[in-house]
Motif scaffolding. Sequence first.
Motif, PDB file in Angstrom:
ATOM      1  N   ASN A   7      25.132   2.247 -18.523  1.00 39.98           N
ATOM      2  CA  ASN A   7      26.012   2.168 -17.361  1.00 39.98           C
ATOM      3  C   ASN A   7      25.165   1.923 -16.118  1.00 39.98           C
ATOM      4  O   ASN A   7      24.125   2.555 -15.941  1.00 39.98           O
ATOM      5  CB  ASN A   7      26.788   3.488 -17.231  1.00 39.98           C
ATOM      6  N   TYR A   8      25.609   1.026 -15.253  1.00 42.83           N
ATOM      7  CA  TYR A   8      24.928   0.729 -13.994  1.00 42.83           C
ATOM      8  C   TYR A   8      25.951   0.903 -12.871  1.00 42.83           C
ATOM      9  O   TYR A   8      27.075   0.418 -12.970  1.00 42.83           O
ATOM     10  CB  TYR A   8      24.407  -0.706 -14.004  1.00 42.83           C
ATOM     11  N   LYS A   9      25.563   1.592 -11.826  1.00 45.78           N
ATOM     12  CA  LYS A   9      26.516   1.905 -10.759  1.00 45.78           C
ATOM     13  C   LYS A   9      25.784   1.930  -9.426  1.00 45.78           C
ATOM     14  O   LYS A   9      24.632   2.353  -9.347  1.00 45.78           O
ATOM     15  CB  LYS A   9      27.132   3.279 -11.045  1.00 45.78           C
ATOM     16  N   SER A  31      26.386   3.273  -5.276  1.00 42.53           N
ATOM     17  CA  SER A  31      27.231   4.202  -4.527  1.00 42.53           C
ATOM     18  C   SER A  31      28.258   3.434  -3.702  1.00 42.53           C
ATOM     19  O   SER A  31      28.094   2.248  -3.407  1.00 42.53           O
ATOM     20  CB  SER A  31      26.377   5.084  -3.621  1.00 42.53           C
TER      21      SER A  31
END
Length: 160
Positions: free
Chosen positions: A131-133, A135
């Motif tokens: 998972n890449y996120k 802010s």
Amino acid sequence: MATLSNIEFLTAHNFYLELILDGSGQADAVFLECQGFQCTQDVIEVCEVTSNKWGQAQKGLPVRTKVPGNVKIGNLTLRRGASNSLTFWNWFKAVQEGNWANQRQDLALNILNKATQRKARYELSGAWPTNYKISDVNARSNELALEELEIAFEGFKRTM
């Protein structure tokens, strides 16, 4: 063997994570936060009836035994300040494109004492991003923009 007089308690803020992705031999990031270092052991409960009779019973005595089952390892979440580096994104993208077997990495969490000497080391093997996120952004905020990567891993051991 550790005695009470030589036990040193370590703080959670003095750490570094070794993660080398681009082949340069240099760690790829300074992390603000690392969460999810977890390894658990399942418990299997076995119930058997022995030949021993108890009380007025006509049947044997039931005995319950707990034995270890499978080991489960959680995912790791890494947070760092967002920057112009594409290292995390490129690693995640390579896995998305089906090249995950070649993207598996080993990493290590090192916890330091107040004198910045390594006193604990945890090694994780077979790690790859799931998972890449980034802010949320807000024009009224003055907080640091964060980049977050969730990593699955297969092996977890303490080496010191």
